[in-house]
Design a protein around this motif. Structure first.
Motif, mmCIF file in Angstrom:
data_model
loop_
_atom_site.group_PDB
_atom_site.id
_atom_site.type_symbol
_atom_site.label_atom_id
_atom_site.label_comp_id
_atom_site.label_asym_id
_atom_site.label_seq_id
_atom_site.Cartn_x
_atom_site.Cartn_y
_atom_site.Cartn_z
ATOM 1 N N ALA A 28 -19.473 -11.682 38.978
ATOM 2 C CA ALA A 28 -19.576 -10.325 38.427
ATOM 3 C C ALA A 28 -18.329 -9.520 38.772
ATOM 4 O O ALA A 28 -17.814 -8.759 37.940
ATOM 5 C CB ALA A 28 -20.822 -9.629 38.978
ATOM 6 N N ALA A 29 -17.809 -9.699 39.991
ATOM 7 C CA ALA A 29 -16.602 -8.967 40.405
ATOM 8 C C ALA A 29 -15.387 -9.428 39.593
ATOM 9 O O ALA A 29 -14.589 -8.602 39.131
ATOM 10 C CB ALA A 29 -16.355 -9.173 41.900
ATOM 11 N N PHE A 30 -15.254 -10.731 39.390
ATOM 12 C CA PHE A 30 -14.137 -11.239 38.571
ATOM 13 C C PHE A 30 -14.248 -10.721 37.134
ATOM 14 O O PHE A 30 -13.277 -10.249 36.556
ATOM 15 C CB PHE A 30 -14.114 -12.781 38.569
ATOM 16 C CG PHE A 30 -13.631 -13.388 39.850
ATOM 17 C CD1 PHE A 30 -12.380 -13.048 40.371
ATOM 18 C CD2 PHE A 30 -14.401 -14.306 40.551
ATOM 19 C CE1 PHE A 30 -11.920 -13.598 41.561
ATOM 20 C CE2 PHE A 30 -13.951 -14.870 41.746
ATOM 21 C CZ PHE A 30 -12.708 -14.519 42.249
ATOM 22 N N ASP A 31 -15.447 -10.776 36.581
ATOM 23 C CA ASP A 31 -15.655 -10.333 35.197
ATOM 24 C C ASP A 31 -15.286 -8.863 35.028
ATOM 25 O O ASP A 31 -14.644 -8.482 34.058
ATOM 26 C CB ASP A 31 -17.118 -10.544 34.770
ATOM 27 C CG ASP A 31 -17.433 -12.023 34.557
ATOM 28 O OD1 ASP A 31 -16.474 -12.831 34.553
ATOM 29 O OD2 ASP A 31 -18.629 -12.370 34.416
ATOM 30 N N HIS A 97 -8.499 -18.784 53.054
ATOM 31 C CA HIS A 97 -7.514 -18.440 52.019
ATOM 32 C C HIS A 97 -6.443 -19.521 52.001
ATOM 33 O O HIS A 97 -5.750 -19.733 52.991
ATOM 34 C CB HIS A 97 -6.907 -17.062 52.342
ATOM 35 C CG HIS A 97 -6.029 -16.548 51.252
ATOM 36 N ND1 HIS A 97 -5.151 -15.514 51.438
ATOM 37 C CD2 HIS A 97 -5.896 -16.912 49.957
ATOM 38 C CE1 HIS A 97 -4.514 -15.267 50.306
ATOM 39 N NE2 HIS A 97 -4.951 -16.107 49.391
ATOM 40 N N PHE A 98 -6.338 -20.216 50.871
ATOM 41 C CA PHE A 98 -5.342 -21.281 50.735
ATOM 42 C C PHE A 98 -4.045 -20.641 50.267
ATOM 43 O O PHE A 98 -3.992 -20.046 49.187
ATOM 44 C CB PHE A 98 -5.802 -22.307 49.694
ATOM 45 C CG PHE A 98 -7.061 -23.023 50.092
ATOM 46 C CD1 PHE A 98 -7.003 -24.180 50.852
ATOM 47 C CD2 PHE A 98 -8.305 -22.539 49.700
ATOM 48 C CE1 PHE A 98 -8.172 -24.850 51.218
ATOM 49 C CE2 PHE A 98 -9.475 -23.203 50.061
ATOM 50 C CZ PHE A 98 -9.412 -24.361 50.823
ATOM 51 N N PHE A 287 -13.032 -11.181 48.696
ATOM 52 C CA PHE A 287 -12.382 -11.034 47.384
ATOM 53 C C PHE A 287 -11.009 -10.372 47.535
ATOM 54 O O PHE A 287 -10.013 -10.812 46.951
ATOM 55 C CB PHE A 287 -13.301 -10.187 46.490
ATOM 56 C CG PHE A 287 -12.902 -10.107 45.047
ATOM 57 C CD1 PHE A 287 -13.592 -10.810 44.081
ATOM 58 C CD2 PHE A 287 -11.859 -9.277 44.638
ATOM 59 C CE1 PHE A 287 -13.247 -10.707 42.726
ATOM 60 C CE2 PHE A 287 -11.500 -9.171 43.297
ATOM 61 C CZ PHE A 287 -12.195 -9.893 42.338
ATOM 62 N N GLU A 288 -10.963 -9.319 48.348
ATOM 63 C CA GLU A 288 -9.702 -8.592 48.562
ATOM 64 C C GLU A 288 -8.667 -9.461 49.260
ATOM 65 O O GLU A 288 -7.482 -9.394 48.940
ATOM 66 C CB GLU A 288 -9.980 -7.382 49.458
ATOM 67 C CG GLU A 288 -10.023 -6.091 48.689
ATOM 68 C CD GLU A 288 -10.125 -4.897 49.628
ATOM 69 O OE1 GLU A 288 -11.267 -4.551 49.970
ATOM 70 O OE2 GLU A 288 -9.075 -4.349 50.019
ATOM 71 N N ILE A 289 -9.129 -10.263 50.228
ATOM 72 C CA ILE A 289 -8.206 -11.158 50.939
ATOM 73 C C ILE A 289 -7.591 -12.154 49.954
ATOM 74 O O ILE A 289 -6.395 -12.404 49.947
ATOM 75 C CB ILE A 289 -8.944 -11.912 52.079
ATOM 76 C CG1 ILE A 289 -9.279 -10.936 53.211
ATOM 77 C CG2 ILE A 289 -8.129 -13.098 52.588
ATOM 78 C CD1 ILE A 289 -10.218 -11.497 54.286
ATOM 79 N N TRP A 290 -8.414 -12.695 49.072
ATOM 80 C CA TRP A 290 -7.928 -13.725 48.135
ATOM 81 C C TRP A 290 -7.034 -13.167 47.042
ATOM 82 O O TRP A 290 -6.073 -13.796 46.630
ATOM 83 C CB TRP A 290 -9.111 -14.405 47.436
ATOM 84 C CG TRP A 290 -10.046 -15.133 48.326
ATOM 85 C CD1 TRP A 290 -9.742 -15.846 49.456
ATOM 86 C CD2 TRP A 290 -11.475 -15.224 48.173
ATOM 87 N NE1 TRP A 290 -10.886 -16.371 50.000
ATOM 88 C CE2 TRP A 290 -11.959 -16.010 49.241
ATOM 89 C CE3 TRP A 290 -12.381 -14.729 47.234
ATOM 90 C CZ2 TRP A 290 -13.307 -16.315 49.385
ATOM 91 C CZ3 TRP A 290 -13.726 -15.027 47.380
ATOM 92 C CH2 TRP A 290 -14.184 -15.809 48.445
ATOM 93 N N THR A 291 -7.426 -11.998 46.495
ATOM 94 C CA THR A 291 -6.778 -11.536 45.254
ATOM 95 C C THR A 291 -5.878 -10.322 45.457
ATOM 96 O O THR A 291 -5.114 -9.969 44.568
ATOM 97 C CB THR A 291 -7.843 -11.134 44.208
ATOM 98 O OG1 THR A 291 -8.540 -9.971 44.693
ATOM 99 C CG2 THR A 291 -8.843 -12.260 43.965
#
Ligand code: ATR
Length: 309
Positions: A28-31, A97-98, A287-291
């Motif tokens: 839902a967050a990505f969308d 986180h990769f 989500f914030e860490i990744w994106t």
């Protein structure tokens, strides 16, 4: 992408994993941000396969992972990742986180406790300088205690097994330099509730086989001097006396509120919150860490509520 392949892969590893709400919430967050190239799925990974599966995810160009029970501590033992200062001290990592692709490094974070703090803030509870009582001394208690210990709050940790709470309190005091961290058993539970401004319940009481048990049931009711009160009346009276106008947070994210929250709300005027927004915020922080983007926590919350309907 033409061929329909998603080029930004995320997921959650755990065992069991079937009930995880993270895929619905993160999708839902990505969308909502129009990030249609991202996908987030749940994967059943047993502890014994963790190392292999994380390496496989890296080889498949995953961007990030969440880890849940029983993998959060295990991942540190594998030596595969670089945990940040907080997750290293907490001894638990829930976010990977990769970086730098297949041959890059894997960083570890713990967003659970900050998620709990943000849930309190979202509910309108200012924790600054407040006395916090933490019930339970397991993994969840440890990261939350560490977080508020670092924030300089005065903390009391109580647990069915007193020694475990005492040991945890000593560890937190040592790791944070905060001298106002104490631990004990349930003997003086009502006094501890009375002393606190904010109460955080982290035990399994209220879940699964303990669904019909609350912490209040485990505290001694003392003597009924008048001899004409029922046990429930005595309990309600103590709850009112010790909890009036306080914040009561049960980190369990069962949509049916736990017995603990129901009893607190029925007997006293309290600000009550369950674990739903903690789930949302730990996910939003991952989500914030990744994106590098801040997702809409309300969109994530709605997705969780919808899934539970
Ligand atoms: P988590 O990672 O969710 O915190 P955990 O590390 O297994 O889980 O810790 C479980 C917590 O729930 C502990 O504080 C445990 O108390 P004990 O240390 O005394 O075992 C608490 N707990 C579990 N069942 C309980 C029960 N029936 N009554 C009281 N506390 C209970």
């Amino acid at each position: 992408m033409g061929n329909g392949m998603k080029n930004c892969k995320f997921g959650v590893f755990g065992y069991p994993i079937t009930h995880s709400l993270s895929p619905i919430m993160q999708t839902a967050a990505f969308d909502a941000l129009g990030m249609s190239n991202c996908e987030y799925k749940a994967y059943a990974v047993e502890p014994g396969n963790l190392m292999e599966e994380v390496l496989k995810a890296q080889a498949e160009n995953f961007c990030g992972l969440n880890l849940t029970i029983p993998l959060k501590e295990k991942i540190i033992e594998t030596g595969l990742i670089i945990p940040d200062d907080f997750s290293k001290k907490a001894g638990a990592v829930n976010t990977l986180h990769f970086k730098g692709g297949k041959d890059g490094e894997i960083y570890g974070y713990n967003t659970d406790a900050k998620g709990a703090a943000k849930a309190l803030e979202y509910a309108g509870c200012d924790t600054f300088g407040k006395k916090i009582l933490i019930i339970g001394a397991g993994g969840a208690s440890k990261s939350i205690s560490l977080y508020f210990g670092e924030a300089g709050n005065s903390l009391k940790i109580i647990n069915r097994t007193a020694e475990k709470a005492q040991r945890l309190a000593e560890e937190i005091a040592e790791k944070t330099g905060n001298v106002n961290v104490f631990g004990g058993g349930f003997e003086s539970g009502w006094d501890d509730l009375k002393e606190a401004d904010v109460i955080i319940q982290t035990t399994e009481l209220g879940m699964g086989k303990y669904e019909d048990v609350s912490v209040f049931d485990q505290l001694s009711l003392g003597k009924d001097e008048t001899n004409n009160k029922t046990k429930d009346e005595m309990k309600d009276e103590l709850i009112r006396e010790c909890l009036e106008n306080k914040t009561v947070f049960d980190i369990v994210y069962n949509p049916e509120e736990t017995k603990f929250l129901r009893e607190a709300k029925a007997a006293a005027n309290v600000r009550a919150l369950n674990g739903m927004m903690m789930l949302v915020f730990q996910g939003a922080l991952s989500f914030e860490i990744w994106t590098g983007k801040k997702p809409d926590a309300n969109v994530m919350k709605e997705a969780v509520l919808e899934a539970l309907r």
